[in-house]
Design an enzyme around this catalytic site. Structure first.
Site: not given
Length: 290
Positions: A204, A228, A278
């Site tokens: 991430d 995110s 993502q």
């Protein structure tokens, strides 16, 4: 975010507070909200604690619902969705202050032989020849490298390049591409669950930044609100998260203040060990309005 390797390991030492209920500690951080990779990694550890050791995670799908509070622990509630002969599925809900901040579904598989193929790893410079991510961001932002590096001292991240600054060949058909090497900044125990959790944590860190490559900005810019929204990982082959991993990243689209990014993670000898997708918020905000 943990500021040392030991603190990173401690982050995944969850406290069991009841059957299938775990509590995750928080690291010292200057961030205003909990780093998404931390929640994903801790949730994966919580799910793994309920699985027989011969089963290995092969995928996870997560949504970030609310900003996490860095001042209080996070409680992870694991639901047994399915236990089959070959696959096990768990759903994890993360809560703070009585509210759900995150949920994740994860699937585990009993390894078995079968067909095998993969994409080839691109040719890239060795990590030792690449600058640290902190050094690159210091040049872009004007903030000292130490200020950027302090929050991710638990990881060693080297910037290979992107399709705007070099390191990835420019291609008008694919304008948003970036590459980094990363690894844990120390030697991890021989525990495959921990290595999977560290990869989930690390995945991430830079991926959403790929969506900004053509737009002359960066995660952390004063006129950008970035976070995110959802995150998915597929684990393909065994690996160690304390050995160099190449993160090949691309963004096929950005629109409506959202950016989509995809990633492939390779070992140094070219094995494709994970794929990541993502979507994140990349909202332009005047500095005075933040």
């Amino acid at each position: 975010m943990p500021r040392s390797f030991d603190e990173l390991i401690d982050l995944f030492d969850l406290e069991r507070i009841d059957d299938n209920l775990f509590r995750g500690r928080q690291p010292a951080t200057g961030l205003q909200r909990v780093f998404g990779g931390q929640v994903a990694g801790q949730a994966l550890m919580a799910a793994s604690r309920t699985i027989e050791p011969d089963r290995v995670v092969h995928s996870l799908h997560a949504y970030f619902l609310r900003p996490g509070d860095t001042s209080v622990p996070i409680v992870y509630d694991v639901e047994f969705t399915r236990d089959g002969r070959s696959f096990n599925t768990r759903r994890v809900v993360a809560r703070q202050h009585g509210q759900t901040i995150f949920y994740m579904s994860a699937s585990f598989h009993l390894p078995e032989p079968g067909y095998d193929h993969q994409d080839a790893m691109p040719g890239v410079p060795d990590p030792e020849a690449c600058p640290t991510l902190g050094d690159v961001l210091a040049k872009v932002s004007g903030r000292p490298s130490a200020a950027w590096g302090e929050e991710w001292a638990a990881l060693d991240v080297r910037y290979v390049g992107d399709s705007r600054r070099g390191g990835v060949a420019k291609d008008p058909a694919h304008p948003a591409q970036a590459r980094v090497w990363f690894r844990a900044a120390g030697t991890l125990p021989d525990d495959q669950v921990l290595h999977h959790c560290v990869l989930a944590y690390s995945s991430d860190l830079t991926l959403l930044g790929a969506t900004l490559v053509p737009h002359d900005t960066y995660i952390g810019a004063p006129d950008l609100q970035a976070t995110s929204l959802d995150h998915a990982i597929w684990f393909h082959r065994p690996f160690r998260a304390d050995e160099w991993l190449l993160y090949e990243q691309a963004s096929p689209s950005a629109a409506d203040s959202r950016g989509l990014a995809t990633g492939q993670i390779f070992t140094r000898d070219g094995r494709l060990v994970a794929s990541v997708v993502q979507e994140g918020l990349i909202r332009q905000v005047p500095p005075r309005a933040r």
